[in-house]
Design an enzyme around this catalytic site. Structure first.
Site, PDB file in Angstrom:
ATOM      1  N   TYR A 189      20.799  -1.791  21.891  1.00 42.67           N
ATOM      2  CA  TYR A 189      21.885  -2.416  21.130  1.00 42.67           C
ATOM      3  C   TYR A 189      22.198  -1.521  19.927  1.00 42.67           C
ATOM      4  O   TYR A 189      21.350  -0.743  19.472  1.00 42.67           O
ATOM      5  CB  TYR A 189      21.519  -3.830  20.677  1.00 42.67           C
ATOM      6  CG  TYR A 189      20.151  -3.964  20.041  1.00 42.67           C
ATOM      7  CD1 TYR A 189      19.897  -3.546  18.736  1.00 42.67           C
ATOM      8  CD2 TYR A 189      19.095  -4.540  20.745  1.00 42.67           C
ATOM      9  CE1 TYR A 189      18.647  -3.685  18.149  1.00 42.67           C
ATOM     10  CE2 TYR A 189      17.843  -4.689  20.175  1.00 42.67           C
ATOM     11  CZ  TYR A 189      17.621  -4.263  18.880  1.00 42.67           C
ATOM     12  OH  TYR A 189      16.385  -4.399  18.317  1.00 42.67           O
TER      13      TYR A 189
ATOM     14  N   ARG B  80      15.737  -2.197  10.759  1.00 45.50           N
ATOM     15  CA  ARG B  80      14.782  -2.965   9.954  1.00 45.50           C
ATOM     16  C   ARG B  80      14.921  -2.655   8.464  1.00 45.50           C
ATOM     17  O   ARG B  80      14.748  -3.530   7.608  1.00 45.50           O
ATOM     18  CB  ARG B  80      13.355  -2.685  10.412  1.00 45.50           C
ATOM     19  CG  ARG B  80      13.077  -3.061  11.855  1.00 45.50           C
ATOM     20  CD  ARG B  80      11.645  -2.743  12.262  1.00 45.50           C
ATOM     21  NE  ARG B  80      10.726  -3.695  11.684  1.00 45.50           N
ATOM     22  CZ  ARG B  80      10.352  -4.828  12.274  1.00 45.50           C
ATOM     23  NH1 ARG B  80      10.843  -5.154  13.464  1.00 45.50           N
ATOM     24  NH2 ARG B  80       9.498  -5.636  11.693  1.00 45.50           N
TER      25      ARG B  80
ATOM     26  N   GLN C 172       0.803  -1.217   0.000  1.00 48.04           N
ATOM     27  CA  GLN C 172       0.000   0.000   0.000  1.00 48.04           C
ATOM     28  C   GLN C 172       0.844   1.279   0.000  1.00 48.04           C
ATOM     29  O   GLN C 172       0.388   2.317  -0.482  1.00 48.04           O
ATOM     30  CB  GLN C 172      -0.935   0.005   1.192  1.00 48.04           C
ATOM     31  CG  GLN C 172      -0.259   0.071   2.542  1.00 48.04           C
ATOM     32  CD  GLN C 172      -1.269   0.118   3.683  1.00 48.04           C
ATOM     33  OE1 GLN C 172      -2.455   0.357   3.472  1.00 48.04           O
ATOM     34  NE2 GLN C 172      -0.794  -0.118   4.896  1.00 48.04           N
TER      35      GLN C 172
ATOM     36  N   ASP D 222       2.994 -11.526  11.071  1.00 47.93           N
ATOM     37  CA  ASP D 222       2.115 -10.921  12.065  1.00 47.93           C
ATOM     38  C   ASP D 222       0.639 -11.092  11.733  1.00 47.93           C
ATOM     39  O   ASP D 222      -0.203 -11.056  12.639  1.00 47.93           O
ATOM     40  CB  ASP D 222       2.421  -9.424  12.201  1.00 47.93           C
ATOM     41  CG  ASP D 222       3.678  -9.146  13.002  1.00 47.93           C
ATOM     42  OD1 ASP D 222       4.208 -10.091  13.620  1.00 47.93           O
ATOM     43  OD2 ASP D 222       4.144  -7.992  12.989  1.00 47.93           O
TER      44      ASP D 222
END
Length: 403
Positions: free
Chosen positions: A219, A113, A39, A297
């Site tokens: 981290y 990510r 999208q 997910d």
């Protein structure tokens, strides 16, 4: 890639995040084409950092992208470094540099990510990704499926893979819109430029500060240029479940008032934090109907306390692609096999992730002291071997032998 002589189904993947691109990449590795519908107007992973444990690194190696991924990832020398909230006392830590590859054949990494997304995207032909396609409906009547998009366009498919996240249109179409329950927790995330972070936070270490009702993990990511923070706190009345919602540094700091000044100093150096509610969803007992299935997910949203959300989506992708490649004559049966292989493992991870919040958030007292003693005596790398040793190809081979 494997050559195919059987006519391949038209495969639509809804969602261009980590799960969706991993699916397209593994399908291509099996010689199967797919079309990814995303999208957003461009591929860009929101959020910040993640952990790539050996089970995920193994799959990146299979795709041939691990070396490129490591250019911007940080290989961890230390993991599960638990620190006491009040003074930073180290309760336990794990030497990953010496043990991880020896036990599981791969190292553990932390990364932004976006860097993981870019590595996966490199194995997906640009022409197979359709941006600006927000799916608003899925018609399942007839022999083929029809995807309906917000701009009025449609697309047909023989197999539909819903990798469209916690607010999945595909899941709602198959099983109805099931409202999530309120967990009582929320999460903050932020990035700190490395020059503004103290030395202890710049080390190649995954550190977890634990205390009453809260914990915070940090981290390095992005080749060490940034330090990623993610923290968990009581949500109060906050119920927004969105990766784009934000908070203020002052709100973030208020949750950790009275904690070690080194930690609050690290929070103070952060940019605008993200904030989202952790909503709870019961595990699904099955994900597929006919030629439609779920992944990542959309199928099994889990609390992030074992840092396995992205890894499980990548594992899903590898198993799904393998099942389809071995069952082109009956895609619906192939999707049932995929579901059968994955549901027990992801349900177990959902369950153990759920229970971790209580353990990490104990108030000071007898239970907390017993927990700290247990952490000091535990070897989490071995204790969680069932997570890190998993190999989708071995699962597929066992399935084939059983058939």
């Amino acid at each position: 890639m494997t050559a195919r002589t059987t006519a391949a189904p038209r495969i639509a993947v809804l969602g261009g995040g980590i799960g969706g691109l991993a699916t397209a990449a593994f399908l291509r590795r099996e010689g199967l084409d797919s079309t990814v519908y995303e999208q957003a107007p461009r591929l860009a992973e929101v959020g910040a950092g993640l952990v790539v444990a050996p089970n995920a690194a193994r799959q990146l190696r299979r795709l041939g992208v691990l070396d490129a991924f490591r250019d911007r990832a940080v290989r961890l020398d230390t993991g599960w470094e638990f620190r006491r909230w009040q003074d930073g006392t180290v309760l336990s830590s794990e030497n990953l540099a010496d043990s991880c590859e020896r036990l599981y054949g791969e190292q553990t990494y932390t990364a932004h990510r976006a860097d993981l997304l870019a590595a996966l995207q490199s194995r997906v032909p640009a022409g197979s990704v359709r941006l600006g396609h927000e799916c608003v409906g899925l018609d399942t009547a007839g022999e083929a499926y029809t995807l309906r998009f917000a701009d009025g366009s449609t697309a047909g498919a023989d197999v539909v893979i819903g990798a469209d996240g916690v607010h999945s249109v595909v899941r709602d179409t198959l099983f109805g819109a099931a409202p999530a329950t309120y967990s009582g927790l929320c999460a903050f995330r932020a990035l700190v430029p490395a020059p503004s972070a103290p030395e202890f936070a710049r080390r190649p270490a995954q550190t977890l500060w634990i205390g009453p009702d809260h914990h915070l993990v940090h981290y390095p990511v992005s080749g060490g240029d940034l330090v990623n923070l993610v923290a968990f706190a009581p949500a109060g009345a906050y119920t927004t479940e969105s990766w784009t919602a934000t908070a203020t540094v002052e709100e973030f700091l208020a949750e950790f008032a009275g904690w070690d000044p080194r930690l609050t100093g690290l929070i103070r150096a952060a940019g605008t934090p993200g904030r989202w509610a952790l909503l709870d969803r019961d595990p699904l007992t099955h994900w597929s109907e006919g030629g439609v299935t779920l992944l990542g997910d959309a199928a099994h949203p889990m609390f992030p306390f074992f840092a396995q959300g992205a890894a499980q989506a990548i594992e899903d992708a590898a198993v799904l692609a393998g099942c389809l490649a071995r069952g082109l004559d009956d895609p619906a049966a192939a999707l049932r096999r995929y579901e059968g292989l994955r549901v027990p493992r992801t349900t177990r991870l959902q369950t153990v992730s759920h229970g971790r919040a209580h353990v990490n958030h104990l108030p000071d007292g007898t239970e907390q002291r017993a927990r700290d003693t247990a952490y000091a005596q535990e070897d989490p790398l071995l204790a969680n071997g069932w997570i890190y040793e998993y190999d989708p190809e071995a699962e597929l081979d066992r399935m084939a032998a059983a058939r």
